[in-house]
Design a protein around this motif. Structure first.
Motif, PDB file in Angstrom:
ATOM      1  N   CYS A 290       0.719  -1.070   0.033  1.00  0.00           N
ATOM      2  CA  CYS A 290       0.133   0.082   0.096  1.00  0.00           C
ATOM      3  C   CYS A 290       0.831   1.307   0.116  1.00  0.00           C
TER       4      CYS A 290
ATOM      5  N   HIS B 156       2.411  -2.750  10.885  1.00  0.00           N
ATOM      6  CA  HIS B 156       1.569  -2.640   9.638  1.00  0.00           C
ATOM      7  C   HIS B 156       1.519  -4.067   9.055  1.00  0.00           C
TER       8      HIS B 156
ATOM      9  N   HIS C 152      -1.501  -6.446   6.480  1.00  0.00           N
ATOM     10  CA  HIS C 152      -2.691  -6.700   5.565  1.00  0.00           C
ATOM     11  C   HIS C 152      -3.432  -7.534   5.763  1.00  0.00           C
TER      12      HIS C 152
HETATM   13 ZN   LIG Z   1       0.637  -1.694   3.541  1.00  0.00          ZN
END
Ligand SMILES: [Zn+2]
Ligand SMILES: [Zn+2]
Length: 174
Positions: free
Chosen positions: A140, A150, A152
């Motif tokens: 992203c 982070h 996904h």
């Molecule tokens: Zn990402």
């Protein structure tokens, strides 16, 4: 431009120069450069030799740029060293077509080309905001430094990774 008149063309005579000058335009490389007009601190030794003036010294410069991995702005500073012999105009061998030789313009030394070469050589081609910058998320584009945990949801289950590869293969043969 530096005046070398004080040396009086006496081989062995020396002159120390400390001076702050504004940075010329376009000093540095695309990703890391010295802001135009920012102070460049020169610390130089001018030394008269038989054929000209030997300039040895260093320059402290400010740097701005972007991290090669995460594109975050970088501000930094560095010091570069240089040494160059500037030959007296009348000592140049006119039969030699030698553009590599730096020449004094009258009593003056033009330091700018020297400074440019030294700065460009000293700069990293891939400047980083910090040595271990994790860069951007390939999914992203988020900065991983801001968001190290982070993840996904849609990350591909490793068990299916092989199948995805297969599908890709089939696609390629369309
Ligand atoms: Zn990402
Ligand atoms: Zn970075």
């Amino acid at each position: 431009m530096l005046d070398t008149r004080e040396l009086g063309r006496r081989p062995g005579s020396q002159h120390q120069v400390t001076r702050t000058v504004p940075a010329p335009a376009d000093l540095g490389i695309e990703v890391l450069r010295v802001p135009e007009g920012s102070p460049v601190e020169l610390d130089l030794r001018l030394e008269a030799v038989m054929e000209g003036v030997l300039v040895t010294g260093s320059a402290s410069v400010e740097l701005v740029g972007e991290c090669a991995r995460c594109l975050e702005p970088i501000t930094d500073a560095t010091e570069v060293d240089f040494q160059e012999l500037f030959v007296y105009e009348d000592q140049r061998n006119p039969s030699e077509e030698d553009d590599e030789v730096s020449t004094l313009a009258g009593d003056l030394v033009d330091l700018e080309p020297l400074l440019r070469d030294a700065v460009v050589l000293a700069l990293p081609f891939q400047p980083l905001c910090e040595d271990d910058c994790p860069g951007l998320c390939p999914e992203c584009g988020a900065r991983l430094k801001d968001d190290p945990d982070h993840a996904h949801e849609a990350a591909i289950d490793p068990r299916w990774a092989g199948l995805t590869g297969l599908q890709q293969d089939l696609h390629d043969h369309d």
